[in-house]
Motif scaffolding. Sequence first.
Motif, PDB file in Angstrom:
ATOM      1  N   SER A 285      37.874  29.812  33.695  1.00 15.60           N
ATOM      2  CA  SER A 285      38.913  30.738  33.478  1.00 15.60           C
ATOM      3  C   SER A 285      39.893  29.859  33.700  1.00 15.60           C
ATOM      4  O   SER A 285      40.135  30.389  35.518  1.00 15.60           O
ATOM      5  CB  SER A 285      37.955  32.659  33.522  1.00 15.60           C
ATOM      6  N   MET A 286      41.330  29.856  33.470  1.00 12.06           N
ATOM      7  CA  MET A 286      42.175  29.095  34.310  1.00 12.06           C
ATOM      8  C   MET A 286      43.106  30.286  34.621  1.00 12.06           C
ATOM      9  O   MET A 286      43.369  30.259  35.727  1.00 12.06           O
ATOM     10  CB  MET A 286      43.204  28.141  33.422  1.00 12.06           C
ATOM     11  N   ILE A 291      44.093  36.131  38.864  1.00 13.45           N
ATOM     12  CA  ILE A 291      44.046  37.360  39.357  1.00 13.45           C
ATOM     13  C   ILE A 291      43.369  38.034  40.928  1.00 13.45           C
ATOM     14  O   ILE A 291      43.372  39.221  41.187  1.00 13.45           O
ATOM     15  CB  ILE A 291      42.689  37.400  37.739  1.00 13.45           C
ATOM     16  N   PHE A 292      42.280  36.714  41.002  1.00 13.68           N
ATOM     17  CA  PHE A 292      41.782  37.255  41.828  1.00 13.68           C
ATOM     18  C   PHE A 292      42.206  36.469  43.727  1.00 13.68           C
ATOM     19  O   PHE A 292      41.072  36.649  44.291  1.00 13.68           O
ATOM     20  CB  PHE A 292      39.875  36.107  41.509  1.00 13.68           C
ATOM     21  N   GLY A 293      43.096  35.582  43.528  1.00  9.85           N
ATOM     22  CA  GLY A 293      44.044  34.790  44.575  1.00  9.85           C
ATOM     23  C   GLY A 293      44.732  35.312  45.608  1.00  9.85           C
ATOM     24  O   GLY A 293      44.428  34.762  46.949  1.00  9.85           O
ATOM     25  N   ASP A 294      44.855  36.743  45.247  1.00 15.80           N
ATOM     26  CA  ASP A 294      45.735  37.411  46.252  1.00 15.80           C
ATOM     27  C   ASP A 294      45.339  39.236  46.513  1.00 15.80           C
ATOM     28  O   ASP A 294      44.327  39.305  46.064  1.00 15.80           O
ATOM     29  CB  ASP A 294      47.502  37.559  45.382  1.00 15.80           C
ATOM     30  N   GLY A 295      44.946  39.211  47.834  1.00 17.33           N
ATOM     31  CA  GLY A 295      45.218  41.014  48.563  1.00 17.33           C
ATOM     32  C   GLY A 295      43.617  41.122  49.329  1.00 17.33           C
ATOM     33  O   GLY A 295      43.372  40.054  49.299  1.00 17.33           O
ATOM     34  N   ASP A 296      43.868  42.251  48.971  1.00 16.37           N
ATOM     35  CA  ASP A 296      41.948  41.933  50.094  1.00 16.37           C
ATOM     36  C   ASP A 296      40.356  41.962  49.807  1.00 16.37           C
ATOM     37  O   ASP A 296      39.701  41.334  49.650  1.00 16.37           O
ATOM     38  CB  ASP A 296      41.980  43.906  51.007  1.00 16.37           C
ATOM     39  N   ALA A 297      40.931  41.675  47.722  1.00 17.71           N
ATOM     40  CA  ALA A 297      40.080  42.449  46.896  1.00 17.71           C
ATOM     41  C   ALA A 297      39.982  40.707  46.837  1.00 17.71           C
ATOM     42  O   ALA A 297      38.755  40.841  45.783  1.00 17.71           O
ATOM     43  CB  ALA A 297      40.131  42.784  45.896  1.00 17.71           C
ATOM     44  N   GLY A 298      40.653  39.972  46.709  1.00 14.00           N
ATOM     45  CA  GLY A 298      40.688  38.593  46.287  1.00 14.00           C
ATOM     46  C   GLY A 298      39.765  37.436  47.402  1.00 14.00           C
ATOM     47  O   GLY A 298      39.630  37.832  48.514  1.00 14.00           O
ATOM     48  N   ASP A 299      39.475  36.672  46.542  1.00 17.84           N
ATOM     49  CA  ASP A 299      38.057  35.529  47.259  1.00 17.84           C
ATOM     50  C   ASP A 299      39.278  34.976  48.000  1.00 17.84           C
ATOM     51  O   ASP A 299      39.851  34.034  47.005  1.00 17.84           O
ATOM     52  CB  ASP A 299      37.560  34.974  46.229  1.00 17.84           C
ATOM     53  N   ALA A 300      38.864  34.352  49.471  1.00 23.72           N
ATOM     54  CA  ALA A 300      40.052  33.564  50.018  1.00 23.72           C
ATOM     55  C   ALA A 300      40.071  31.815  49.499  1.00 23.72           C
ATOM     56  O   ALA A 300      40.891  31.202  49.616  1.00 23.72           O
ATOM     57  CB  ALA A 300      40.022  33.595  51.942  1.00 23.72           C
ATOM     58  N   THR A 301      39.920  31.526  48.515  1.00 24.28           N
ATOM     59  CA  THR A 301      39.358  30.102  48.448  1.00 24.28           C
ATOM     60  C   THR A 301      39.711  30.191  47.130  1.00 24.28           C
ATOM     61  O   THR A 301      39.355  29.141  45.953  1.00 24.28           O
ATOM     62  CB  THR A 301      37.400  29.821  48.329  1.00 24.28           C
ATOM     63  N   VAL A 302      40.360  30.901  46.134  1.00 24.04           N
ATOM     64  CA  VAL A 302      41.346  31.080  45.078  1.00 24.04           C
ATOM     65  C   VAL A 302      42.058  30.585  45.482  1.00 24.04           C
ATOM     66  O   VAL A 302      43.073  31.755  45.902  1.00 24.04           O
ATOM     67  CB  VAL A 302      40.600  32.311  44.469  1.00 24.04           C
ATOM     68  N   ASP A 303      42.548  29.969  45.413  1.00 25.70           N
ATOM     69  CA  ASP A 303      44.517  29.777  45.968  1.00 25.70           C
ATOM     70  C   ASP A 303      45.316  29.642  44.443  1.00 25.70           C
ATOM     71  O   ASP A 303      45.219  28.768  43.973  1.00 25.70           O
ATOM     72  CB  ASP A 303      43.838  28.814  46.584  1.00 25.70           C
ATOM     73  N   PRO A 304      45.677  30.455  44.339  1.00 23.91           N
ATOM     74  CA  PRO A 304      46.791  30.437  43.465  1.00 23.91           C
ATOM     75  C   PRO A 304      47.743  28.768  43.259  1.00 23.91           C
ATOM     76  O   PRO A 304      47.733  28.868  41.858  1.00 23.91           O
ATOM     77  CB  PRO A 304      47.497  31.771  42.560  1.00 23.91           C
TER      78      PRO A 304
END
Length: 359
Positions: A285-286, A291-304
Amino acid sequence: MMPAVAVTEAFPVTDPRCLTDVVTDVPTPGPRDLLVEVAAVSVNPIDTKMRRRAAAAVAAGEQPVLGYDAAGTVVAVGSGVVGFAVGDTVFYAGSQLRPGTNARFHAVDERIVGRAPSSIPVVDAASLPLTALTAWEALFERLGIGLDSGVASGAQNPASLLVVGGAGGVPSIMIQLARALTGLTVIATAGREESREWVTRMGAHHVLDHKKELAGQVAALQKPVADGGTGVPPVRYVFTSQSGGRSGDLAALMAPASHLCLTDDPESFELGAFKRKSISVHWESMFTKVIFGDGDAGDATVDPASQGRILDRIADLVDAGRIVPTTGETLVGMNAESLVAAHRDLEAGHVTGKIVVRV
């Protein structure tokens, strides 16, 4: 104020009121935002899906503006923007968390924006972002194919990539990226003569009949040349946005320990079909990074910001003549009439390439 196209009532695509011309506020760019004067958008299957899902928002009194792909000119920048300036021509795929691009002006996070290719019209640039990002992430991040080498981690070469529904938007870019940046043999499926010609032009080495069982056609290709085949390598990678009802067929044609990537939401899909061969199944999913790359709930490996870098790489490939835009049809007028026509064509199927709507 500015013109935009919104969902104001829940109607099927056959009703011209399913999208409506509205007037709304010009967005105010945030610290990291660009305000873009939109010159063209392209329409994707996700647009039609989001229109159908908008009934709840409409019932709550909202008027959602849809649209993701856009190309245009930066007319204002936020206080924290570092990579762009007023006057830059850009292209991007937007976010599911913000209002869409079917408007005269649009605010977008600079991190997911790329500089538009300089060698093609802005209309053609609008055909590229969402499909190019999806194809890139599916190939090099989900399937694990080695960028610029054709070598996948832990996989034996040579290998083949099967792209199901090759004339669609994402497959059209994926075929080109695989040819430009990997050493894979590329096999695509097509159901019409027009589609066969299209995927061949995109660079597919071999084209299968999309309407027939695929495993037997792959087996015929894999026969030695002396036996009437072409000796293609094992199919170690498969991409499909049309996976419903295909589990058994795909599992039969794929090599053991191979990889399958989906982008759709199949109602009929049996994961167990892939267990015997230890086939890995991935979804792409592009919008995951946004959706998940920012904030405390995001995965640090997901980089917008990686999406901005990918789009810059896509622009370089276009300007170098290594990939071409995938505009199939251009509609004139950023209005409800044009966008309804685009939605209707997409939902009817048989669209080759991308539908672009220009101002």
